[in-house]
Design an enzyme around this catalytic site. Structure first.
Site, PDB file in Angstrom:
ATOM      1  N   SER A   1      35.860  50.033  33.498  1.00  0.00           N
ATOM      2  CA  SER A   1      36.080  48.870  34.356  1.00  0.00           C
ATOM      3  C   SER A   1      36.806  49.137  35.667  1.00  0.00           C
ATOM      4  O   SER A   1      36.904  48.241  36.500  1.00  0.00           O
ATOM      5  CB  SER A   1      36.836  47.781  33.580  1.00  0.00           C
TER       6      SER A   1
ATOM      7  N   LYS B   1      44.985  42.227  38.718  1.00  0.00           N
ATOM      8  CA  LYS B   1      43.888  41.727  37.894  1.00  0.00           C
ATOM      9  C   LYS B   1      44.412  40.805  36.781  1.00  0.00           C
ATOM     10  O   LYS B   1      45.504  41.024  36.250  1.00  0.00           O
ATOM     11  CB  LYS B   1      43.141  42.921  37.298  1.00  0.00           C
TER      12      LYS B   1
ATOM     13  N   SER C   1      35.021  45.347  34.609  1.00  0.00           N
ATOM     14  CA  SER C   1      35.529  43.991  34.713  1.00  0.00           C
ATOM     15  C   SER C   1      36.517  43.794  35.867  1.00  0.00           C
ATOM     16  O   SER C   1      37.024  42.710  36.071  1.00  0.00           O
ATOM     17  CB  SER C   1      36.225  43.607  33.398  1.00  0.00           C
TER      18      SER C   1
END
Length: 472
Positions: A175, A74, A151
């Protein structure tokens, strides 16, 4: 090769590579090709490795349990040598490339993973969706008009589409668990200090954590084994586990004391479909021999939410100042809500910040007392059954943003404030076939209990064959 990740998890494919039934190079090239093709629609990966960068990544992979498995990291909370970490922001899109890997990325490589790219995130991870102004909105493989959550939505989308068996994810308020819920995946947020965030000291006053999303429980357990542990000078360190986390998935959890919630703490009601999903899950747990009863932990959700806002704003302001190294964001460099958060963060006093951290600690003690009576707290992962694209606004007012945020973090963010482990398990489904994650929380340091329970549920109510339409 094309549908290998549909029928096998990461550990199983790694065993095929080790036994030379599948070639590591063949696997790598085929996976990157599929990822590139699918990304035209999913918009889940922001940067692909190619050329010398990909070759160096393949050469850096060790002989660990995930030997030869392609992987994405990520664009938040983790640096990969040779690439920038954009944190989902246009302002940082031209950052100098990282010279060194973060400690967790070093461990990922040691475990045998071949990093092939970086996955999409909301700007600074502030939104529980993945629709950054820099780049494009990531699409949920289950339905193109829905968000995969955030996220860590980019990572969740590629795993839900069975393009990878697992992917890196981070969690500052939900997230990991939010996209796991919306994409039909398993997602575990570890305890505070279980995985080092080095070289940074902490994030969000200790609320931030990292691990991944996966199709199988055992993959997440083995990934936790690979990443767990501190680095010199870490501000937090979780207690040592007894045995490996992978071993925990191979033993029964025993008879657990489970409390369940019909609505978020402080709320009047919740969607009846979600209440019914919790009640069905509670009955499943009873059928497995666990003691189940309705009970609510005693903490102040308003105070905890306000503390989160203070910490988020202050961290946003400070992180921008530190990363910008003297640069000033221009009018279009930051999304409106990010800019508003930063402006508020610049006005947070030392007194306000310390009070917010003290609220986190008080909440942790209150949950600690609750877990003296119960082993597990059950609820839905999020307080809505799905998330349409555009439902959480980063281009409007703070009031619009917070209205969209509230149901997404109603169950998850308290776990970050308290530092306790929590997981989303894909056990329920809407009438039209969309996944609903069930949220399980345990006392600090009790990831093994969660993983043992998750493996029991996975065996009793398997989900791996529930795939998005069009995924073979």
């Amino acid at each position: 090769m094309e549908d290998l990740f549909t029928s096998h998890d990461a550990l199983a494919v790694a065993e095929l590579v080790r036994s030379r039934q599948v070639g590591a190079r063949e696997l790598l090239d085929a996976t990157v090709t599929r990822l590139r093709e699918a990304n035209g629609h999913l918009k889940a990966i922001t940067d692909f490795y190619d050329g010398d960068l990909l070759e160096r990544s393949a050469a850096a992979a060790g002989e660990g349990p995930f030997h030869g498995i392609p992987f994405v990291v990520k664009q938040l909370m983790a640096d990969c040598a040779g690439t920038p970490t954009t944190v989902g922001s246009r302002f940082f899109s031209k950052e100098p490339v990282a010279v060194n890997d973060s400690a967790a990325v070093t461990r990922l490589r040691r475990a045998g993973l071949v990093i092939v790219g970086r996955s999409n995130t909301s700007e600074f991870g502030l939104a529980p969706t993945t629709e950054p102004a820099f780049g494009e909105a990531t699409v949920n493989p289950w339905r193109a008009d829905l968000s995969p959550g955030g996220s860590s939505g980019g990572s969740a989308a590629v795993v839900a589409a069975r393009l990878l068996p697992m992917a890196h994810a981070t969690d500052g308020g939900g997230s990991i668990r939010i996209p796991a819920s919306l994409c039909g995946l398993f997602g575990l947020k570890p305890s505070r200090g279980r995985i080092s965030l080095a070289p940074i000291g902490e994030t969000l006053a200790g609320a931030g954590a990292q691990l991944g999303v996966s199709i199988s429980v055992r993959d997440s357990a083995a990934l936790l084994d690979a990443l767990a542990g501190g680095e010199p000078g870490d501000p937090y360190r979780a207690p040592e586990a007894e045995g490996s986390f992978l071993d925990a998935t191979r033993r029964t959890p025993g008879k657990l004391r489970v409390a369940f919630l019909r609505k978020p703490v402080g709320w009047e009601s919740m969607d009846p479909a979600l209440v019914a999903a919790v009640e069905r899950t509670a009955r499943r747990l009873e059928a497995l021999g666990h003691h189940v009863e309705e009970a609510t932990p005693d903490y102040d959700p308003v105070a905890t939410g306000m503390a989160f806002g203070t910490v988020m704003c202050a961290n946003t302001f400070t992180n921008i100042q530190v990363r910008a190294n003297g640069r000033i964001p221009g009018p279009g460099d930051l999304e409106p809500v990010t800019r508003l958060y930063a402006e508020q963060g610049g006005k947070v006093s030392a007194h306000d910040y310390i009070r917010a951290v003290q609220t986190f600690h008080r909440t942790g003690r209150q949950l600690g007392a609750f877990f003296e009576k119960f082993d597990i707290l059950l609820s839905p992962t999020i307080a809505r059954p799905s998330l349409p694209l555009g439902a959480v606004r980063m281009d409007g007012s703070l009031e619009q943003y917070e209205e969209g945020l509230a149901p997404m973090v109603a169950f998850t963010s308290v776990c970050n404030a308290a530092g306790v482990p929590a997981m989303s398990v894909p056990l329920e489904w809407t009438d039209d076939g969309l996944p609903i994650g069930m949220h399980f929380v345990a006392r600090y340091g009790a990831e093994a209990t969660l993983l043992s329970l998750a493996a029991q549920l996975e065996q009793a109510h398997p989900w791996r064959d529930r795939r998005p339409p069009g995924v073979k």
